[in-house]
Design a protein around this motif. Structure first.
Motif, PDB file in Angstrom:
ATOM      1  N   ASP A   1      14.486 -17.871  12.439  1.00 33.11           N
ATOM      2  CA  ASP A   1      14.263 -17.279  13.759  1.00 33.11           C
ATOM      3  C   ASP A   1      12.920 -17.723  14.344  1.00 33.11           C
ATOM      4  O   ASP A   1      12.826 -18.038  15.539  1.00 33.11           O
ATOM      5  N   GLU A   2      11.884 -17.752  13.521  1.00 30.43           N
ATOM      6  CA  GLU A   2      10.563 -18.188  13.981  1.00 30.43           C
ATOM      7  C   GLU A   2      10.600 -19.648  14.418  1.00 30.43           C
ATOM      8  O   GLU A   2      10.010 -20.025  15.430  1.00 30.43           O
ATOM      9  N   ARG A   3      11.296 -20.471  13.666  1.00 30.85           N
ATOM     10  CA  ARG A   3      11.397 -21.898  14.020  1.00 30.85           C
ATOM     11  C   ARG A   3      12.159 -22.088  15.321  1.00 30.85           C
ATOM     12  O   ARG A   3      11.777 -22.908  16.153  1.00 30.85           O
ATOM     13  N   ARG A   4      13.230 -21.326  15.509  1.00 33.88           N
ATOM     14  CA  ARG A   4      13.981 -21.426  16.766  1.00 33.88           C
ATOM     15  C   ARG A   4      13.116 -20.983  17.944  1.00 33.88           C
ATOM     16  O   ARG A   4      13.141 -21.596  19.020  1.00 33.88           O
TER      17      ARG A   4
ATOM     18  N   VAL B   1      14.544 -16.066   4.647  1.00 30.05           N
ATOM     19  CA  VAL B   1      15.049 -17.340   5.164  1.00 30.05           C
ATOM     20  C   VAL B   1      15.497 -17.189   6.614  1.00 30.05           C
ATOM     21  O   VAL B   1      15.210 -18.038   7.460  1.00 30.05           O
ATOM     22  N   GLU B   2      16.184 -16.101   6.920  1.00 26.03           N
ATOM     23  CA  GLU B   2      16.618 -15.858   8.295  1.00 26.03           C
ATOM     24  C   GLU B   2      15.427 -15.638   9.221  1.00 26.03           C
ATOM     25  O   GLU B   2      15.418 -16.119  10.358  1.00 26.03           O
ATOM     26  N   GLU B   3      14.415 -14.935   8.732  1.00 20.51           N
ATOM     27  CA  GLU B   3      13.223 -14.701   9.547  1.00 20.51           C
ATOM     28  C   GLU B   3      12.508 -16.021   9.857  1.00 20.51           C
ATOM     29  O   GLU B   3      12.066 -16.245  10.991  1.00 20.51           O
TER      30      GLU B   3
END
Length: 85
Positions: free
Chosen positions: A9-12, A4-6
């Motif tokens: 991060d990709e979306r940001r 979920v964090e990855e």
């Protein structure tokens, strides 16, 4: 880091890339001939704005074509002004 964090991060990172685009770059035709880069961005945010039932309801009038349904429900987000965030 969990999945979920990855993904977050990709979306940001994608938001940062899109925010840096010029007006001309956003208007550029994408690999999907009928869509500009702006339309592609609208398509990418569509899952956050369009519920699965709404998308499913859009398939029937689109002749059972998921592509046409996706085009139809992407139109509204694509009409909004683009401010990069």
């Amino acid at each position: 880091m969990d999945v979920v964090e990855e993904i977050a991060d990709e979306r940001r990172a994608l938001v940062d890339q899109v925010a840096a685009l010029t007006t001309e770059q956003r208007a550029t035709r994408s690999l999907r001939p009928a869509w500009s880069v702006h339309d592609v961005v609208a398509h990418l945010v569509k899952p956050f704005e369009v519920s699965t039932p709404r998308l499913a309801r859009a398939v029937l009038p689109a002749g059972d074509s998921a592509d046409r349904a996706s085009d139809r429900v992407t139109r509204r987000p694509a009409q909004r002004p683009f401010d990069g965030r």
